[in-house]
Write a protein that holds these residues in place. Structure first.
Motif, PDB file in Angstrom:
ATOM      1  N   GLY A  75      -2.632 -10.919   1.384  1.00 36.90           N
ATOM      2  CA  GLY A  75      -2.778 -11.298   2.796  1.00 36.90           C
ATOM      3  C   GLY A  75      -1.934 -12.506   3.179  1.00 36.90           C
ATOM      4  N   ALA A  76      -0.728 -12.568   2.615  1.00 40.74           N
ATOM      5  CA  ALA A  76       0.141 -13.712   2.937  1.00 40.74           C
ATOM      6  C   ALA A  76       1.515 -13.246   3.378  1.00 40.74           C
ATOM      7  N   SER A  77       1.547 -12.027   3.930  1.00 40.70           N
ATOM      8  CA  SER A  77       2.826 -11.485   4.375  1.00 40.70           C
ATOM      9  C   SER A  77       2.908 -11.585   5.901  1.00 40.70           C
ATOM     10  N   PRO A  78       3.625 -12.578   6.410  1.00 44.63           N
ATOM     11  CA  PRO A  78       3.677 -12.752   7.867  1.00 44.63           C
ATOM     12  C   PRO A  78       4.192 -11.468   8.530  1.00 44.63           C
ATOM     13  N   THR A  79       3.465 -10.986   9.503  1.00 44.65           N
ATOM     14  CA  THR A  79       3.800  -9.709  10.123  1.00 44.65           C
ATOM     15  C   THR A  79       3.817  -9.855  11.639  1.00 44.65           C
ATOM     16  N   ARG A  80       4.808  -9.208  12.276  1.00 42.71           N
ATOM     17  CA  ARG A  80       4.951  -9.269  13.739  1.00 42.71           C
ATOM     18  C   ARG A  80       4.865 -10.713  14.239  1.00 42.71           C
ATOM     19  N   ASN A  81       5.843 -11.480  13.819  1.00 39.44           N
ATOM     20  CA  ASN A  81       5.941 -12.892  14.210  1.00 39.44           C
ATOM     21  C   ASN A  81       4.659 -13.672  13.883  1.00 39.44           C
ATOM     22  N   HIS A  82       4.120 -13.400  12.723  1.00 39.02           N
ATOM     23  CA  HIS A  82       2.943 -14.127  12.222  1.00 39.02           C
ATOM     24  C   HIS A  82       1.667 -13.837  13.017  1.00 39.02           C
ATOM     25  N   ARG A  83       1.664 -12.749  13.807  1.00 37.19           N
ATOM     26  CA  ARG A  83       0.395 -12.367  14.442  1.00 37.19           C
ATOM     27  C   ARG A  83      -0.565 -11.884  13.373  1.00 37.19           C
ATOM     28  N   ASP A  84      -0.022 -11.151  12.397  1.00 33.96           N
ATOM     29  CA  ASP A  84      -0.832 -10.598  11.313  1.00 33.96           C
ATOM     30  C   ASP A  84      -0.336 -11.152   9.975  1.00 33.96           C
ATOM     31  N   VAL A  85      -1.157 -10.927   8.957  1.00 35.41           N
ATOM     32  CA  VAL A  85      -0.762 -11.405   7.627  1.00 35.41           C
ATOM     33  C   VAL A  85      -0.610 -10.271   6.617  1.00 35.41           C
ATOM     34  N   GLN A  86      -0.777  -9.045   7.102  1.00 38.02           N
ATOM     35  CA  GLN A  86      -0.538  -7.891   6.240  1.00 38.02           C
ATOM     36  C   GLN A  86       0.214  -6.832   7.033  1.00 38.02           C
ATOM     37  N   PHE A  87       1.174  -6.195   6.364  1.00 31.90           N
ATOM     38  CA  PHE A  87       1.994  -5.187   7.033  1.00 31.90           C
ATOM     39  C   PHE A  87       1.677  -3.811   6.468  1.00 31.90           C
ATOM     40  N   GLU A  88       1.239  -2.918   7.352  1.00 29.04           N
ATOM     41  CA  GLU A  88       0.820  -1.585   6.907  1.00 29.04           C
ATOM     42  C   GLU A  88       1.996  -0.787   6.334  1.00 29.04           C
ATOM     43  N   GLY A  89       3.226  -1.180   6.671  1.00 29.92           N
ATOM     44  CA  GLY A  89       4.386  -0.433   6.180  1.00 29.92           C
ATOM     45  C   GLY A  89       5.037  -1.056   4.954  1.00 29.92           C
ATOM     46  N   ALA A  90       4.410  -2.074   4.357  1.00 29.81           N
ATOM     47  CA  ALA A  90       5.054  -2.818   3.266  1.00 29.81           C
ATOM     48  C   ALA A  90       5.477  -1.922   2.106  1.00 29.81           C
ATOM     49  N   GLY A 125      -7.458  -9.280   5.095  1.00 29.36           N
ATOM     50  CA  GLY A 125      -7.110  -9.653   3.722  1.00 29.36           C
ATOM     51  C   GLY A 125      -7.930 -10.801   3.169  1.00 29.36           C
ATOM     52  N   PRO A 126      -7.573 -11.207   1.949  1.00 29.93           N
ATOM     53  CA  PRO A 126      -8.339 -12.266   1.267  1.00 29.93           C
ATOM     54  C   PRO A 126      -8.384 -13.585   2.050  1.00 29.93           C
ATOM     55  N   ALA A 127      -7.399 -13.830   2.922  1.00 24.69           N
ATOM     56  CA  ALA A 127      -7.378 -15.102   3.660  1.00 24.69           C
ATOM     57  C   ALA A 127      -8.025 -14.963   5.041  1.00 24.69           C
ATOM     58  N   LYS A 128      -8.664 -13.831   5.285  1.00 22.36           N
ATOM     59  CA  LYS A 128      -9.273 -13.573   6.597  1.00 22.36           C
ATOM     60  C   LYS A 128     -10.146 -14.757   7.041  1.00 22.36           C
ATOM     61  N   GLY A 129      -9.935 -15.201   8.269  1.00 21.22           N
ATOM     62  CA  GLY A 129     -10.710 -16.326   8.784  1.00 21.22           C
ATOM     63  C   GLY A 129     -10.109 -17.691   8.511  1.00 21.22           C
ATOM     64  N   LYS A 130      -9.010 -17.710   7.731  1.00 21.97           N
ATOM     65  CA  LYS A 130      -8.416 -19.001   7.358  1.00 21.97           C
ATOM     66  C   LYS A 130      -7.219 -19.363   8.235  1.00 21.97           C
TER      67      LYS A 130
END
Lengths: 615, 159
Positions: free
Chosen positions: A254-269, A577-582
């Motif tokens: 859960g540390a993969s910045p996605t869509r300009n850091h809106r998300d932290v996980q990318f479904e297409g990784a 992801g594991p960092a959810k809420g952080k």
């Protein structure tokens, strides 16, 4: 010897090339490459200088182990004041160029002034001359430039480092590219080169390199090579998968910045991962990855060489892109891919080819496109501005933007400013995912807390290569720490920053530190170099370099207020992801960091610190 | 038993450790421009190919030399340049069909692979095993083994 003790000073305004002795006193304090060239820079330029003015200087520099048999000993750096950040810039590259410069008998080249007309520098051992680039290589890509130079000088063994059209157009994240796809990538060093009307440096060196104690040096390098070969990361993971080995790993934590850091996980990784690069395509039955490749002297060989599917829409009827070339490394795959929500491996490879061909940093470029896509989705900018529909996930928009930025056309001119200036222009500075004006690389600091501090305090703006605590927080190198806590991270960041400053000053690649510590590097330096290079001394050199860079930035106008992260990372929690809420808890780490550094609460090195480090 | 350098380009990474080792062995300095093994990069195909003298049995270079400066090392089979006899006329560089004998302007003599007297530095330095030093009479052994591994006449289990 490990140093030739020769500096080439090129005054582009006057058109002169002069040899001068290397300052060996500074060598003792700053070692080489990053440290030594930065010392020259801070002594020779006004920290407040406009980076794109003739008064800025640009230094190409090797390390004492560049051009030796030490594994990865082929690096050079470009040191200048960066136009993207206004901070000190030091961009490091592999390939073969750095070693060739050393073979020609030079430790560094200092470029000053600005040439009245476009030129290139040709070095053949001690002979150095500026030659006209107009009606020849000016206006050409880095690929064509290399080919034309080799042809003109009837020497296929010439090594070339050059800017593409991005650098000529002063794209603020233009890179300097050598050996077709190795780059001094970050902070816009290519724009500085372009501002000086310097198109290329072409080198042929036949003088060779010697070391102080050859027999012991060979022993030390053989032992160190074994450490690399025996490591699961440098011996297996990196040669097979490249840095792209991280794509799935970082996404899972859960540390993969996605869509300009809106998300932290990318479904297409997984579609753009190292594993995907190995898979046979249904279209032509071939894998994207052709082979791995080493830089000069490197026994790891993490480089990716890829071929784009000839039937893919990006290269249809463009045979010039059908050959093998530099493929996706993790940072490029992430910035062009995850950060824009694009999961088309072939399109990303194409965009990466263009970044190499015309010399652009794919990290800042990709992240700038991400900010543009967010502005587009918010309706702040429209197709009228961008010239193409540009929602997240659009591979078409990404590829068009890459071409336009590389060639200085249309919306590419805006993208060429980087995300900070672009977002300010459109009234949304908060959407620029930058520190000190430079875009983040591929690790979200909400999921890897230490990286938040490393980014905030990095001397060249957001960067993973100034203190890669990912090694400890994710991979357990040298010891495992919890990525979700801030405890102990101030000390960890400082230790990584100082050690990296040493590695960057040797001529070696920082990727060796997946297996090596300074304990492995020290014997190689000690046997190659004259004088004493104890671990204690090296640690002090690293800390001295860090503080010297900091003082330059402070003098350039940066303050403790700039040691921060965008609001999004400090206030918008990770959603999955594991960092959810952080969020990133920078505030918990920064004061302790200043204290450990021996800086005042305002981020200024104290008198005692300066004295201790001999600054 | 004589040995030969066996080169497998498929696993060469282009690191040039072989070129450095070669120059270090012969000149005491790291200087790929003085190496007699060269790695060629075929960028368009992503291929790297190390290339050096194959030590021909009927060596063109040896026969072409007007001053008999090229002799055979009985033990290794290498065709070796006698530097104090070589006059630097370069006829051998023309005679060699493979281009593996070259002139060294620093010494005024020609240079070529001499198998380092039987312990080639390039093979020792190669990190991937792309250059090995094996029985001259069995350079095809590994390739044979690979093909042998593919043969299997045992009855297949029914699916």
């Amino acid at each position: 010897m490990a140093w030739h003790k020769q500096v080439l000073r090129v005054n582009l305004s006057k058109g002169t090339c002069k040899a001068e002795p290397l300052n060996m006193k500074w060598v003792q304090d700053y070692l080489g490459q990053r440290g030594l060239a930065t010392k020259y820079l801070v002594e020779e330029i006004d920290p407040k200088v406009d980076p794109l003015s003739p008064d800025n200087k640009m230094i190409f520099v090797t390390g004492p182990l560049t051009g030796t048999m030490a594994s990865t000993g082929g690096r050079y750096s470009v040191v200048t004041k960066g136009p993207l950040t206004g901070a000190v810039a030091c961009s490091n590259s592999g390939g073969y160029f750095g070693a060739e410069l050393k073979m020609a008998g030079w430790d560094m080249i200092i470029f000053e002034g600005k040439s009245p007309k476009p030129v290139y520098l040709l070095i053949q051992n001690e002979k150095a001359e500026l030659l006209p680039a107009e009606n020849f290589i000016w206006g050409k890509s880095t690929w064509d430039t290399e080919e034309l130079l080799k042809k003109k000088h009837q020497d296929p063994l010439i090594r070339v480092s050059s800017i593409g059209r991005a650098g000529e157009n002063k794209v603020l994240f233009a890179a300097i590219v050598n050996d077709l796809h190795r780059a001094a990538g970050r902070s816009g060093v290519g724009a500085v080169m372009g501002s000086k009307n310097l198109k290329a440096v072409a080198v042929r060196g036949t003088k060779g390199v010697t070391v102080a104690n050859p027999k012991e040096f060979m022993k030390a390098t053989i032992a160190a090579k074994k450490v690399l070969a025996d490591s699961a990361v440098t011996g297996q993971g990196l040669p097979k998968f490249g840095t792209q080995v991280l794509m799935n790993v970082i996404n899972e934590i859960g540390a993969s910045p996605t869509r300009n850091h809106r998300d932290v996980q990318f479904e297409g990784a997984s579609k753009i991962s190292a594993e995907a690069m190995h898979e046979k395509r249904p279209t032509d039955g071939k894998a994207n990855l052709v082979t791995n490749q080493a830089c000069f002297g490197c026994t790891i060989a993490c480089g990716r060489i890829s071929k784009i599917d000839e039937t893919h829409w990006t290269v249809k009827n463009k045979p010039e892109y059908w050959g093998a070339s530099g493929g996706l490394e993790y940072e490029a795959a992430w910035a062009l891919g995850n950060d824009n929500g694009v999961d088309d491996l072939e399109a990303l490879t194409y965009a990466n080819f263009i970044c190499n061909e015309d010399g652009m940093d794919p990290i800042t470029f990709g992240a700038t496109v991400a900010a543009a896509m967010e502005l587009y989705e918010m309706g702040v900018i429209t197709e009228k501005d961008t010239g193409i529909k540009a929602p997240f996930g659009s591979a078409e928009a990404l590829c068009k933007f890459t071409e336009w930025t590389a060639h200085g056309e249309g919306f590419g001119k805006i993208l060429g400013l980087g995300s900070k200036r672009m977002c300010e222009k459109y009234g949304h500075p908060e959407l620029s995912m930058t520190v000190k004006g430079q875009e983040f690389p591929a690790y979200d600091s909400r999921g890897i807390q230490g990286m938040g501090l490393a980014y905030a305090t990095s001397n060249r703006g957001a960067c993973h290569l100034r203190g890669y605590t990912v090694a400890s927080e994710v991979m357990g190198i040298p010891v495992k720490t919890d990525p979700l806590t801030t405890d102990g991270k101030a000390g960890l960041v400082k230790a990584f920053q100082d050690a990296t400053a040493v590695v960057d000053s040797t001529g070696l690649c920082v990727f060796t530190t997946f297996a090596w510590t300074l304990n492995d590097i020290q014997p190689q330096l000690q046997t190659a170099c004259e004088g004493d290079w104890s671990l204690e001394k090296l640690n002090l050199v690293g800390e001295r370099i860090w503080n010297m860079e900091r003082e330059f930035n402070n003098a350039a106008g940066f303050t403790a207020k700039d040691d921060t992260l965008p609001k999004r990372l400090l206030t918008e929690a990770a959603k999955t992801g594991p960092a959810k809420g952080k969020v990133n808890e920078l505030g918990k780490m920064l004061p302790e960091y200043y204290k450990l550094r021996g800086w005042t609460p305002d981020g200024v090195p104290t008198k005692e610190t300066r004295q201790r480090l001999g600054l | 038993m004589q040995r030969s350098l066996l080169i497998n380009p498929d696993i060469c990474t282009g690191c040039l450790q072989c070129e450095m080792a070669c120059s270090f062995e012969h000149f005491g300095m790291i200087n790929p421009s003085k190496s007699v093994i060269k790695v060629f990069e075929f960028h368009h195909d992503g291929r790297k190919v190390p290339y050096t003298c194959t030590q021909c049995a009927e060596a063109w270079c040896l026969h072409a030399c007007p001053v008999e400066a090229i002799v055979i090392n009985k033990e290794t089979g290498a065709k070796v340049i006698l530097e104090d006899v070589c006059v630097g006329c370069k006829v051998c560089t023309i005679a060699c069909p493979f281009g593996t004998v070259n002139y060294n302007h620093d010494s005024g003599k020609v240079m070529k692979c001499d198998l380092c007297g039987g312990d080639p530095a390039c093979a020792l330095a190669c990190p991937t095993g792309a250059i090995t030093y094996v029985d001259s009479d069995w350079t095809g052994l590994e390739r044979m083994r690979q093909w042998a591994a593919k043969t299997d006449s045992r009855p297949k289990a029914q699916a």
